[in-house]
Design a protein around this motif. Structure first.
Motif, short mmCIF file in Angstrom:
data_model
loop_
_atom_site.label_atom_id
_atom_site.label_comp_id
_atom_site.label_asym_id
_atom_site.label_seq_id
_atom_site.Cartn_x
_atom_site.Cartn_y
_atom_site.Cartn_z
N ALA A 220 4.72 11.84 -10.38
CA ALA A 220 4.39 13.11 -10.14
C ALA A 220 5.73 14.03 -10.11
N LEU A 221 6.61 13.44 -9.07
CA LEU A 221 7.84 14.24 -8.97
C LEU A 221 8.84 14.01 -10.57
N THR A 222 8.64 12.86 -11.13
CA THR A 222 9.44 12.66 -12.46
C THR A 222 8.78 13.60 -13.44
N ALA A 223 7.37 14.01 -13.56
CA ALA A 223 6.95 14.98 -14.20
C ALA A 223 7.37 16.21 -14.11
N ASP A 224 7.45 16.76 -12.73
CA ASP A 224 7.68 17.91 -12.45
C ASP A 224 9.24 18.16 -13.03
N LEU A 225 10.10 16.96 -12.59
CA LEU A 225 11.55 16.95 -13.22
C LEU A 225 11.76 17.15 -14.59
N ILE A 226 10.84 16.31 -15.31
CA ILE A 226 11.04 16.45 -16.84
C ILE A 226 10.76 18.03 -17.20
N LYS A 227 9.60 18.52 -16.61
CA LYS A 227 9.07 20.01 -16.66
C LYS A 227 10.12 21.02 -16.51
N GLY A 228 10.85 20.93 -15.43
CA GLY A 228 11.97 21.83 -15.29
C GLY A 228 13.04 21.65 -16.10
N VAL A 229 13.66 20.48 -16.45
CA VAL A 229 14.46 20.33 -17.53
C VAL A 229 14.25 20.89 -18.76
N ARG A 230 12.94 20.58 -19.15
CA ARG A 230 12.44 21.32 -20.47
C ARG A 230 12.56 22.95 -20.32
N THR A 231 12.05 23.24 -18.96
CA THR A 231 12.28 24.78 -19.14
C THR A 231 13.83 25.20 -18.87
N ALA A 232 14.63 24.69 -18.64
CA ALA A 232 16.02 25.09 -18.28
C ALA A 232 16.62 24.94 -19.66
N THR A 233 16.31 24.00 -20.44
CA THR A 233 17.02 23.71 -21.85
C THR A 233 16.27 24.74 -22.76
N GLU B 134 0.96 -1.29 0.10
CA GLU B 134 0.00 0.08 -0.09
C GLU B 134 0.86 1.25 0.13
N LYS B 135 1.85 1.08 0.95
CA LYS B 135 2.85 2.29 1.03
C LYS B 135 3.77 2.43 -0.37
N ALA B 136 3.87 1.29 -0.97
CA ALA B 136 4.91 0.91 -2.05
C ALA B 136 4.27 2.00 -3.17
N ALA B 137 2.62 1.63 -3.32
CA ALA B 137 1.92 2.35 -4.65
C ALA B 137 1.80 3.72 -4.23
N GLU B 138 1.68 4.23 -2.86
CA GLU B 138 1.64 5.56 -2.86
C GLU B 138 2.86 6.44 -3.26
N LYS B 139 4.06 5.75 -2.76
CA LYS B 139 5.40 6.11 -3.19
C LYS B 139 5.67 6.09 -4.61
N ILE B 140 4.99 5.20 -5.13
CA ILE B 140 5.35 5.30 -6.62
C ILE B 140 4.40 6.05 -7.44
N SER B 141 3.36 6.50 -7.08
CA SER B 141 2.48 7.62 -7.49
C SER B 141 3.06 8.75 -7.21
N TYR B 142 3.58 9.04 -6.21
CA TYR B 142 4.25 10.20 -5.94
C TYR B 142 5.59 10.57 -6.70
N LEU B 143 6.31 9.46 -7.05
CA LEU B 143 7.41 9.39 -7.96
C LEU B 143 6.99 9.99 -9.34
#
Length: 613
Positions: A445-458, A434-443
């Protein structure tokens, strides 16, 4: 007795004869002039009356046409006010028309019309009166009734029917007036010719019986006088001519001496350097008194010993036939430095001894101005170099701040997210699903934000669209991406029908300035709506960035830029970039109302390349 009569003085006999014949001739000419003036004045008075009559008669035709036109306008009047105004004008026209018709026949003092006495003209007026009376009656009938009356059309028809005959008969009357006036003129011309012939006859008689005998007698008398006085007069003329020439030469010499002495820097010197002559203006410039003229010329020109020695060498060396010109600095008796433009001219006297003539111009003011110009030029050059150094240091400092900002964005944004991603991955416990699923869901969203930040910087570094497709697609892509990343409404309006490419350096700088303007609107102006408009006309690329932000006080544009965290160097770099490509930047802002930034870049149409759409 006969001998005594013939022995009368010449002036007495001549005067008596001239007086008798001249009185007769002048009496005849005076009588002719008086008669001519009486005839001319009488004709002029008659001509004035005829001119007035012809003028009034001609005006009758125009008044009849004006009356008919106003009746027709009255018929078409749509308002009561317009109808009333037309009726007033018709009444005034009719009154003048009737009075002129009556005055042409019986006379009118107010109109300066004489009483007509010509039977033929009275006959013509008699034929005209029926038509005139019919038109007057029709007009009065129309004025006495409303527009809607049943017989308005009938009265109008009577008016139109009689107008043509009135104009025809009035033309005959005017022509008759003209014929009568011409007849009077012809009659006066005949009388003038007769008077002229009479005057010419009197002059002819004077010529043969007065002037010719008198001219012979006067010529004989003058010939005798001239023979007796010819020699003395000839000598007197010669003496007077010589005196005039001598006086003129003396005056010219005095004037020349005054000009040389008071208006020119002039001096002459002997072979040993002693003064022969020096002008008053030269003495005044050097502040030298006349009692000191016993010194050599080199010592008079300057008090400085080094300058005196140089002048001695110059004056001694110039003993050839050539003219020497030099600009020399001297020192006057008051210690004031002077600059002189000296021309040294060698002269040869009858004794074969050489002397020199010196002509000078005071160029002190010119030299002082040249020194001031040099000082100002040097000062301006140093100021420009200092300004360039300051600008270069500010640009380097700005570039360093930009690198720090990019490093900070990567460290605070992408770096933090990568660290969080790592910690969350390491903390996943597969046993606790159950906690693993929550963390994967959070990961995720975090990965999407990371991609968005990389795209903005580049994207902020270098967009590929700029080099591949040009400024128009790059700005379009920038507005789309920034709108997605920031959530602001950023619109792009391209008013150019085709894609046009410019110099790569110009495209890069225009893109960076536009990007800076949009980022300022997002970060500092807190704008929610931004519009980027592009237009290209007559070789001028115009980019306008409008926002609805809080605006700023434009007086800070004149202040020295400060490199702070609030972006104080942004506007400075925008101006520098546009100035670098010879463009122009206009900034207009009102507090609370928003900001407009306009970029203009002028390019030769032949150098603008048409790229792909």
């Amino acid at each position: 007795m006969p001998n005594k009569r013939h022995e009368k003085p010449l002036d007495t006999t001549t005067f008596l004869r001239i007086r008798k014949w001249y009185l007769l001739a002048l009496a005849g000419i005076a009588l002719t002039i008086i008669i001519a003036q009486v005839l001319i004045q009488t004709h002029l008075n008659t001509q004035l009356n005829d001119s007035r009559v012809i003028n009034v008669a001609g005006r009758q035709r125009a008044l009849s046409q004006k009356l008919v036109k106003e009746i027709l306008l009255l018929e078409e009047a749509t308002t009561q006010e317009h109808s009333k105004k037309l009726r007033s004008e018709i009444q005034q026209t009719l009154s003048v028309w009737k009075a002129s018709h009556e005055g042409l026949q019986k006379g009118n003092l107010e109109m300066n019309l004489p009483t007509e006495e010509d039977v033929e003209i009275h006959s013509l007026f008699l034929n005209l009166s029926a038509h005139h009376e019919a038109m007057v009656n029709s007009t009065e009938a129309i004025l006495s009734q409303e527009k809607s009356a049943s017989d308005f059309g009938e009265q109008k028809g009577i008016l139109l029917k009689n107008e043509r005959d009135f104009l025809r008969l009035m033309d005959n009357i005017v022509n008759k007036y003209d014929q009568r006036s011409n007849a009077k003129v012809q009659n006066l011309k005949r009388k003038e010719y007769l008077l002229l012939a009479f005057s010419l006859l009197i002059l002819l008689l004077e010529m043969f019986f007065i002037f010719r005998p008198l001219s012979v007698q006067i010529r004989r008398t003058i010939s005798n006088l001239m023979r007796t006085r010819e020699e003395s007069d000839h000598k007197a003329v010669k003496i007077e001519t010589l005196l005039n020439e001598k006086e003129k030469s003396l005056q010219e010499l005095q004037e020349l001496n005054f000009v040389i002495d008071n208006a020119a820097l002039f001096a002459s010197a002997r072979k040993d350097g002693s003064i022969v002559f020096i002008s008053k203006k030269f003495l005044s410039l050097l502040n030298i008194k006349t009692e000191h003229l016993n010194k050599p010329l080199s010592e008079l020109l300057t008090t400085d010993e080094g300058q005196q020695q140089y002048l001695k060498e110059v004056l001694k060396s110039n003993r050839k036939n050539s003219i020497r010109n030099e600009e020399i600095q001297v020192t006057s008796n008051t210690g004031e430095p002077l600059w002189l433009d000296i021309s040294i001219i060698p002269m040869h006297q009858a004794s074969k001894q050489q002397s020199i003539l010196i002509l000078c111009s005071d160029i002190t003011e010119r030299k002082q101005n040249e020194q001031k110009v040099e000082q100002l030029t040097q000062q301006n050059f140093e100021e420009r170099m200092l300004q360039k150094k300051i600008q270069a240091s500010q640009i380097v400092e700005g570039q360093e701040e930009e690198r720090k900002r990019i490093a900070k964005d990567i460290h605070d944004g992408i770096g933090q997210m990568l660290t969080a991603l790592r910690f969350n991955i390491e903390s996943i416990d597969l046993k606790n699903s159950e906690k693993a699923a929550e963390k994967i869901s959070y990961l995720k969203a975090l990965t999407a934000d990371l991609i968005k930040g990389v795209r903005t910087a580049t994207f902020n570094l270098t967009p590929p669209e700029l080099s591949d497709h040009g400024i128009f697609p790059a700005l379009h892509k920038m507005t789309i991406e920034l709108s997605k990343l920031t959530g602001k409404t950023i619109l792009f309006e391209n008013k150019v029908e085709e894609n046009i490419r410019f110099d790569s350096l110009a495209e890069t700088n225009i893109y960076r300035v536009t990007q800076e303007a949009v980022n300022n609107a997002i970060k500092y102006a807190q704008a929610n709506y931004i519009l980027v408009s592009i237009n290209f006309n007559d070789g001028v690329l115009s980019i306008v960035i409008d926002d609805d932000g809080k605006g700023f006080d434009t007086s800070i544009l004149n202040e020295v830029p400060k490199n702070t965290s609030e972006g104080g160097m942004g506007l400075f770099f925008m101006k520098e970039r546009i100035s670098y490509i010879n463009g122009r930047l206009f900034i207009n802002s009102d507090l609370g109302k928003g900001t407009r930034i306009t970029i203009n870049y002028k390019t030769d149409k032949s150098t603008a390349l048409h790229g792909e759409e």
